[in-house]
Structures are given as C-alpha cells and as structure tokens.
Design an enzyme around this catalytic site. Structure first.
Site, PDB file in Angstrom:
ATOM      1  N   SER A   1      47.351  46.547  35.898  1.00  0.00           N
ATOM      2  CA  SER A   1      46.098  45.773  35.925  1.00  0.00           C
ATOM      3  C   SER A   1      46.370  44.346  35.467  1.00  0.00           C
ATOM      4  CB  SER A   1      45.058  46.452  35.033  1.00  0.00           C
ATOM      5  OG  SER A   1      43.785  45.900  35.263  1.00  0.00           O
ATOM      6  N   ASN A   2      45.329  43.623  35.098  1.00  0.00           N
ATOM      7  CA  ASN A   2      45.480  42.243  34.610  1.00  0.00           C
ATOM      8  C   ASN A   2      44.375  41.978  33.599  1.00  0.00           C
ATOM      9  OD1 ASN A   2      43.060  41.057  36.012  1.00  0.00           O
ATOM     10  ND2 ASN A   2      44.153  41.929  37.765  1.00  0.00           N
ATOM     11  N   PRO A   3      44.466  40.862  32.851  1.00  0.00           N
ATOM     12  CA  PRO A   3      43.497  40.661  31.752  1.00  0.00           C
ATOM     13  C   PRO A   3      42.130  40.105  32.163  1.00  0.00           C
ATOM     14  CG  PRO A   3      45.468  39.270  31.481  1.00  0.00           C
ATOM     15  CD  PRO A   3      45.487  39.785  32.876  1.00  0.00           C
TER      16      PRO A   3
ATOM     17  N   ALA B   1      39.882  39.789  40.223  1.00  0.00           N
ATOM     18  CA  ALA B   1      41.333  39.621  40.130  1.00  0.00           C
ATOM     19  C   ALA B   1      41.944  40.904  40.703  1.00  0.00           C
ATOM     20  CB  ALA B   1      41.745  39.411  38.686  1.00  0.00           C
TER      21      ALA B   1
END
Ligand code: CTP
Length: 396
Positions: free
Chosen positions: A211-213, A277
C-alpha cells in the site's frame, strides 16, 4: 463561497444573541454583506446600535418603520428579495414555532414569509426545551417547508445544565451557509461528480499487503468542494482513518481491481476526479493462508494493475471532464505534463512530496494545476486548495 453574497442575519431573544455579533463579523470576513433583523426580545440581549454599526445598515425590528414619516412599509419584502441567504441564529423555540405556523408579527418572521432566498435556522435553547415534542414537531415542519436546519451543539448551557442546545461553532454555520449557497448557484449544479480517494491495498496473504501512506484527505476535500459547487458527488475511497465527509454518498473499496470495477460503473459521470493513490502493482499470487517465513520466498512476483485514469481517458465521453493527480519526487511539471497527455486527462493536479507542507498525510498542500495550455499554482489547507482548483476549472 460567501464572498459578495448578501445575508440577512435574523437574531432572536436567547442568550446566544451575543454570539450573533461575532457571527456577523465572520460572515463579513468571508466577504458577505450582512443586514440584521432582530426580534424585540433580542434587543434585550444586544443593543441595536451594536449590529447597526457593525453591519453599517439600519437594524430592522418591527415591520413598521420607527420613523413615522417614512413610507418604507415594505422592508420585509425588500429584504426578502435582497438576500441570497437568510440565516436565523440563534433561533429560539418561540420564533421557531411562529415560523412553523406562518405567524408574521415582526420584521424577522415577516421576512421569513417574504424571503425568496433559502433560509437556514439554527435552533438554540436549553436542552430540555430542544427535546420537547413541540420543538421536535416544529423542526420537522420547517424542514418539510424546505428550510434548512443546523442542529445545535452539545455542551454547557446558560441554565448551568449540560445538553444539546448551544449555538453551533461559527465555522459550522459558515460551512452550512456556503453549502446552501453553493448548491443553489454552483457551477456544478446538476452534474454528477465521482471522486476517488485514499490508498489501495494489494494483499499478499491475509496479514500482509502492499500500500502507500495516502490519508485520503485531499480526495475528501475535493469531494466536499465539488459538493459545495452544487454537484451530486459519489466518493469511492480506499482504507482511510479520517472521518468521511458528511452528506456525500461513499463506497469503500480495498484493492485497485475493486476500485476499477466501481469506477467503471460510474464512467458516464460528468466529472471524474482520480485522487486515489492507486497501487501500480499487485502480487501475481495471493495466498489464502499466512505465508510462514521458513517456507516463503524472499521475492514477490508482481503484475501491473489497470491504470484507471488512462482507461477513463481512452473511454472518455464527450464533455466529460477528467481530472487526475500526479505525485512526483522530481521533474514535477515535466512528469505531470506527460501524464496529462498520455492518460488523455483534461487537468492534472501535480504535487511533489519533496515540497514542505505538501503530499501524503499532512493537512496542507502545494499544487500545480496543469492543463494542455495553462499552469497555475495553489497552496493552503487541502480544503482551500480543493476549492481553488475546482473554482479555477469550473467557475467562469
Ligand atoms: N492512477 C490510476 N490507476 C493506476 C495508477 C494511477 O488511475 N493504476 C491515477 C491516479 O489516481 C492519479 C494518476 O493516475 O490520478 C497519476 O498517478 P501517479 O501514481 O502519480 O502516476 P502513475 O501513473 O502511477 O505513474 P508513476 O507511478 O510511474 O509516476
């Protein structure tokens, strides 16, 4: 949103009348022109002169003008026509009941009947009064008439008791006022807008994912800004912990594939804003059991996910506006311009995570809004930036 708008502020006789002085100031700070009408009992809490000098306009209390020589017998009609919005704050149980029954015995209640503008009522009273059956019934009635009601806040009340009945925070009143005005005249009125927000999760096994922040904050701000401009907004978001925006239809998804499936069902929207995102890669194989470290491989085979924005660009319907984001660490403008043409988007909002106060998780942003023939920079809170972006794109 309130800049240049005309607001009639109706003040009734409750202790929160003193707060209306500051509320008037807040409306003015937001660029609105304000006139005040008070009920006779409100004048026992705050002097007419206070509102008159701050609004730089006469304050109307009775329908009949104070000056017996005056022929201005129709002030309530004139004010009712003049206003873009009529805000009654605080609104006592007594005035609420008059409004619910159509009684027009003073300037404020007569202006309610004469108003061509929307009306926002902020009921403010003691908690027990607020919960009483007649107040409940009257609130229901006025909402059925089409008037807007902003629920009171909870907390310490003038009676010394705790409960629901306080005048809401000014920010909440201004937000509601902006929302009402925006939804009436907004350039996106009648338009369907889809906004995607937040990260996606690509599961490797039941306990691990890629995933990403992304916090979803920018996408949520875009959805709220679109709503304020009058749009019918659908928000599709990945796993986020920030509160969901009120009054907006939301669908939650987890993976890029799920996001793609959901977006496809809304592909005919008038405007699509891809703020999510989206993970570019997903594990080629997802294990149904937890992979143990002894048996697991040290590398994960990945496959590319569908580029949803590029797909939308290829399948774009005429007059549809496609807005994408570009998150870069270097060559911001050059890379964003490439994405604009490659994905056939109309606008790209480019931000660099190397810029202070921009990017993932923070509350502020600094962006470049790029189209094929323009580039504009905006910075501020994510809410401010979202409003500026949509204002630039959709306000003529
Ligand atoms: N996007 C998308 N589907 C993907 C990846 C990205 O729709 N699978 C969208 C994003 O929502 C964003 C835009 O494409 O609006 C650009 O995303 P970004 O991550 O900046 O760029 P990528 O196209 O993924 O390219 P790269 O990661 O190589 O910079």
């Amino acid at each position: 949103m309130l800049s240049g708008k005309r607001i009639v502020l109706g003040v009734t006789g409750g202790i929160a009348a003193y707060k209306a002085v500051f509320l008037l100031r807040e409306f003015q700070k937001a660029g609105a022109e304000v006139r005040v009408t008070m009920t006779p009992s409100a004048t026992r809490f705050v002097g007419l002169e206070t509102f008159a000098s701050l609004s730089q306009h006469e304050v109307a209390v009775e329908i009949f003008p104070d000056d017996t020589q005056s022929t201005d017998w129709t002030r309530h009609i004139n004010w009712g026509e003049w206003a873009d919005l009529f805000v009654i704050a605080p609104c006592t149980a007594n005035t609420l009941s008059k409004i619910a029954s159509g009684i027009s015995d003073n300037m404020l209640t007569s202006t309610v009947l004469a108003a061509r503008s929307p009306i926002l009522i902020c009921p403010t009273m003691d908690g027990e009064m607020y919960e009483s059956p007649t107040v409940t019934e009257n609130l229901k009635k006025v909402q059925e008439f089409g008037y807007h009601v902003l629920e009171p806040a909870s907390g310490f009340l003038a009676s010394g008791l705790e409960g629901k009945g306080r005048l809401p925070e000014f920010e909440d009143i201004l937000d509601k006022a902006s929302e009402i005005i925006g939804s009436i005249e907004g350039p996106l009125k009648g338009k369907k807008v889809v906004v995607t927000a937040g990260p996606t999760r690509e599961f490797i096994d039941p306990v691990r994912f890629i995933s990403n922040p992304s916090s979803g904050k920018m996408g949520f701000a875009m959805a709220e800004a679109a709503k304020r401009l009058g749009a019918e907004v659908k928000l599709v978001h990945g796993p986020v912990s920030v509160p969901k925006p009120e009054g907006i239809h939301t669908t939650s998804i987890t993976s890029a594939a799920e996001l793609f499936e959901t977006v496809k069902t809304h592909a005919d929207a008038d405007v699509i804003i891809m703020a999510a995102a989206v993970s570019d890669f997903t594990p080629s194989k997802t294990y149904s059991h937890k992979v143990k470290k002894e048996s697991g491989s040290s590398s994960i085979e990945l496959s590319k996910t569908t580029d949803i924005l590029a797909w939308l660009g290829e399948n774009k319907k005429s007059d549809q506006v496609l807005i994408g984001f570009a998150m870069e660490t270097e060559d911001l403008i050059k890379n964003a311009a490439k994405k604009l043409s490659k994905k056939n988007a109309d606008w790209i909002i480019a931000n660099s995570i190397s810029t202070e106060g921009a990017g993932f998780e923070v509350d502020t942003n600094h962006v470049h809004l790029i189209s094929k023939d323009s580039e504009t920079e905006f910075s501020g809170t994510k809410q401010e930036v979202a409003e500026l972006i949509l204002g630039k794109i959709f306000r003529k």
